[in-house]
Design an enzyme around this catalytic site. Structure first.
Site, PDB file in Angstrom:
ATOM      1  N   HIS A 194      -1.783  11.924  53.825  1.00  0.00           N
ATOM      2  CA  HIS A 194      -1.451  12.304  52.444  1.00  0.00           C
ATOM      3  C   HIS A 194      -2.181  13.581  52.030  1.00  0.00           C
ATOM      4  O   HIS A 194      -1.667  14.359  51.224  1.00  0.00           O
ATOM      5  CB  HIS A 194      -1.809  11.187  51.461  1.00  0.00           C
ATOM      6  CG  HIS A 194      -0.772  10.125  51.339  1.00  0.00           C
ATOM      7  ND1 HIS A 194       0.533  10.387  50.975  1.00  0.00           N
ATOM      8  CD2 HIS A 194      -0.849   8.783  51.533  1.00  0.00           C
ATOM      9  CE1 HIS A 194       1.212   9.249  50.948  1.00  0.00           C
ATOM     10  NE2 HIS A 194       0.411   8.262  51.288  1.00  0.00           N
ATOM     11  N   HIS A 225      -3.048   7.109  57.816  1.00  0.00           N
ATOM     12  CA  HIS A 225      -2.000   7.194  56.786  1.00  0.00           C
ATOM     13  C   HIS A 225      -2.527   7.936  55.553  1.00  0.00           C
ATOM     14  O   HIS A 225      -1.866   8.837  55.022  1.00  0.00           O
ATOM     15  CB  HIS A 225      -1.552   5.767  56.430  1.00  0.00           C
ATOM     16  CG  HIS A 225      -0.528   5.672  55.347  1.00  0.00           C
ATOM     17  ND1 HIS A 225       0.747   5.203  55.580  1.00  0.00           N
ATOM     18  CD2 HIS A 225      -0.584   5.959  54.019  1.00  0.00           C
ATOM     19  CE1 HIS A 225       1.430   5.225  54.434  1.00  0.00           C
ATOM     20  NE2 HIS A 225       0.641   5.664  53.472  1.00  0.00           N
ATOM     21  N   GLU A 226      -3.735   7.559  55.106  1.00  0.00           N
ATOM     22  CA  GLU A 226      -4.298   8.191  53.895  1.00  0.00           C
ATOM     23  C   GLU A 226      -4.656   9.657  54.140  1.00  0.00           C
ATOM     24  O   GLU A 226      -4.415  10.514  53.278  1.00  0.00           O
ATOM     25  CB  GLU A 226      -5.515   7.410  53.384  1.00  0.00           C
ATOM     26  CG  GLU A 226      -5.217   5.981  52.962  1.00  0.00           C
ATOM     27  CD  GLU A 226      -3.986   5.830  52.073  1.00  0.00           C
ATOM     28  OE1 GLU A 226      -3.738   6.707  51.232  1.00  0.00           O
ATOM     29  OE2 GLU A 226      -3.266   4.828  52.233  1.00  0.00           O
ATOM     30  N   CYS A 268       4.102   2.387  51.534  1.00  0.00           N
ATOM     31  CA  CYS A 268       3.320   3.373  50.793  1.00  0.00           C
ATOM     32  C   CYS A 268       3.543   3.142  49.306  1.00  0.00           C
ATOM     33  O   CYS A 268       4.672   2.895  48.878  1.00  0.00           O
ATOM     34  CB  CYS A 268       3.786   4.771  51.193  1.00  0.00           C
ATOM     35  SG  CYS A 268       2.928   6.100  50.357  1.00  0.00           S
TER      36      CYS A 268
END
Length: 184
Positions: free
Chosen positions: A157, A153-154, A110
């Protein structure tokens, strides 16, 4: 142009907050922010630009990583079969996913985390997501493999979740039962 100076690091409180929906149609400022996220990931993969500006290479970036708590992500990657996924999306949302899991054999990294954190990160093997492009077009993407993992993953966030939250801390490199191991 965004640089590593603009990316907040692990431990910053904004990385643990839930980002707000972007109202449609987006403002010019929101379009500019979203565009800059995509520009960063594209530039970071260009050896000359990345060396010139000391950019760490990345395949995805979310607005909270530049301390903007809005639901915006950018992804720029070529998957295992050579397909390019280059998207900048407002309000991306996973609308369905497989029961089957997958993980990156090399683990995840990351741009907001400066050290390597070894361990397998279980993700859904396949997802379908919806989002809105910078031009206001609604898109629906069916993803698998590396693309599926990167978008998850994004989107995490946007919900204040970091990839290492999923790692089995007792045995980080124990293969995940029944999951597809994806090579990068």
């Amino acid at each position: 142009m965004l640089t590593m100076e603009d990316i907040i690091r692990d431990g910053h409180p904004s990385l643990r907050k839930v980002a707000a929906e972007v109202s449609m149609p987006p403002s010019e400022e929101d379009k500019q922010i979203l565009s800059s996220l995509l520009e960063y990931v594209i530039n970071s993969q260009n050896p000359e630009i990345s060396a010139q500006y000391s950019l760490r290479p990345g395949i995805g970036l979310a607005a909270p990583q530049i301390n903007v708590l809005k639901r915006m992500i950018a992804v720029h990657l070529t998957d295992e079969s050579g397909t390019l996924y280059s998207y900048a999306l407002f309000n991306p949302k996973i609308i369905s996913h497989s029961v089957e899991k997958a993980y990156l054999q090399a683990g995840e990294g990351c741009l907001s985390v400066d050290k390597a954190i070894p361990g397998y990160v279980p993700r859904h093997a396949r997802i379908t997501l919806k989002g809105t492009t910078i031009d206001g077009e609604e898109v629906k993407l069916r993803l698998k493999g590396l693309a599926s993992i990167c978008f998850q993953h994004e989107i995490d966030h946007l919900n204040g979740i970091m990839f290492y939250d999923y790692i089995n801390h007792e045995d980080p490199l124990r293969p995940i039962d029944g999951a597809i191991a994806i090579e990068r």
